[in-house]
Design an enzyme around this catalytic site. Structure first.
Site, PDB file in Angstrom:
ATOM      1  N   CYS A  56      -6.278   6.983   5.545  1.00  0.00           N
ATOM      2  CA  CYS A  56      -5.542   7.277   6.781  1.00  0.00           C
ATOM      3  C   CYS A  56      -6.105   8.533   7.452  1.00  0.00           C
ATOM      4  O   CYS A  56      -6.210   9.579   6.823  1.00  0.00           O
ATOM      5  CB  CYS A  56      -4.052   7.469   6.481  1.00  0.00           C
ATOM      6  SG  CYS A  56      -3.109   7.990   7.930  1.00  0.00           S
ATOM      7  N   GLN A 104       0.845  -1.195   0.000  1.00  0.00           N
ATOM      8  CA  GLN A 104       0.000   0.000   0.000  1.00  0.00           C
ATOM      9  C   GLN A 104       0.880   1.243   0.000  1.00  0.00           C
ATOM     10  O   GLN A 104       1.935   1.259   0.632  1.00  0.00           O
ATOM     11  CB  GLN A 104      -0.902  -0.003   1.232  1.00  0.00           C
ATOM     12  CG  GLN A 104      -1.926   1.133   1.243  1.00  0.00           C
ATOM     13  CD  GLN A 104      -2.705   1.170   2.548  1.00  0.00           C
ATOM     14  OE1 GLN A 104      -2.235   1.716   3.544  1.00  0.00           O
ATOM     15  NE2 GLN A 104      -3.895   0.592   2.552  1.00  0.00           N
TER      16      GLN A 104
END
Length: 313
Positions: free
Chosen positions: A97, A67
């Site tokens: 995030c 990722q």
């Protein structure tokens, strides 16, 4: 009869590292794929630790999807070049995030209020790398749930392999309840295979989500698997491990991770002790409190090991 959904292991910085992933795949399993904690560019460079973490030799027996997180195309391209060099063809782009220090610079869920930035990032990745496959991990938005719906026409037109949705807002971080109504609105209009992520702590939780959203392509679990590493296995096999099986697997799991970090870390017993204490931050939340407190207070490896043995009796 519900279909058994594939389980994907969510990335958690500082926890689901290569050593942990390899041990988990070998001893517990039940996981379709493991996602690396996001790789990012800091001061113009990718951290050496991040490079080591995604090296295939350090992920044997693990189906790893690396990722990345990036606020712009240049940083993204730098990371994709690393992934290609390491032999990866599947890449997950982090738009979820919630950490404010990153989000305020338009990383992760901090980019969700800016559809043109999302468009530029995703379309550039796909156009420049037609031989790669891209997925997106995201939230409902940073400020409100309309942000993910505003992005859906763009997401639907792109050739993504799948989308992973955590149904909270970025500004919530991990507080409050997941917003299943917000997830449902996205689910109903999303044309891609959709993976649900968020607050799945038991096999019953997984069955409940699968029942409410019967067209899911899978579920992603992070903290639930850290608390109970057998969760995916128990879901796949349809029954829990016996106490004896669980105890034996936990002993093997801990011993494997302890030995591997002992070989990797060069800061002596203190560094190893600090690292291993973090192993118990989520693990066995219902374990004996006295034994867990002794693990936390241990200042020598010998007392730490004694406390772990008492916990796993």
């Amino acid at each position: 009869m519900q279909n058994i959904l594939p389980i994907h292991f969510a990335p958690l910085q500082g926890y689901t590292e290569a050593i942990y992933r390899q041990a988990h795949a070998r001893i517990f399993g039940g996981v379709e794929s493991y996602y690396s904690p996001f790789v990012r560019v800091e001061r113009g460079e990718i951290r050496r630790k991040d490079m080591r973490e995604i090296t295939p030799d350090n992920n044997r027996g693990v189906n790893l999807i690396p990722q990345l997180i990036a606020p712009d195309v240049d940083k993204m391209e730098q990371i994709i070049a690393l992934f290609i060099e390491k032999g990866y063809r599947n890449v997950d782009i982090n738009l979820g995030c919630p950490f404010p220090i990153l989000a305020k610079r338009h990383n992760g869920s901090g980019m969700l209020p800016y559809p043109e930035e999302v468009r530029n990032l995703l379309t550039t990745a796909i156009e420049k790398h037609p031989d790669m496959q891209f997925s997106v991990k995201m939230r409902l938005g940073w400020e409100n749930t309309e942000e993910c719906l505003a992005l859906l026409p763009l997401l639907n037109e792109l050739p993504l392999t799948h989308i992973i949705m955590h149904p909270r807002l970025g500004k919530q971080q991990y507080k409050g309840e997941v917003n299943l109504e917000g997830f449902e609105a996205f689910y109903n209009e999303c044309r891609h295979p959709l993976i649900y992520n968020g607050d799945l702590l038991t096999t019953e939780d997984i069955h409940t989500i699968a029942g409410r959203f019967p067209h899911l392509a899978g579920v992603m679990i992070g903290r639930g698997l850290l608390a109970n590493p057998a969760l995916a296995l128990e879901y796949q096999q349809g029954h829990p491990l016996s106490d004896k099986e669980m105890q034996e697997k936990l002993r093997l799991f801990h011993a494997d991770i302890f030995a591997q970090y002992g070989n990797l870390l060069e800061g002596g017993d203190g560094q190893l002790l600090t690292k291993m204490k973090s192993f118990w931050e989520y693990m066995m939340p219902d374990g004996d409190r006295k034994a867990k407190k002794a693990i936390h207070k241990a200042n020598k490896l010998e007392t730490y090991q004694t406390a772990v043995n008492n916990l796993l009796k």
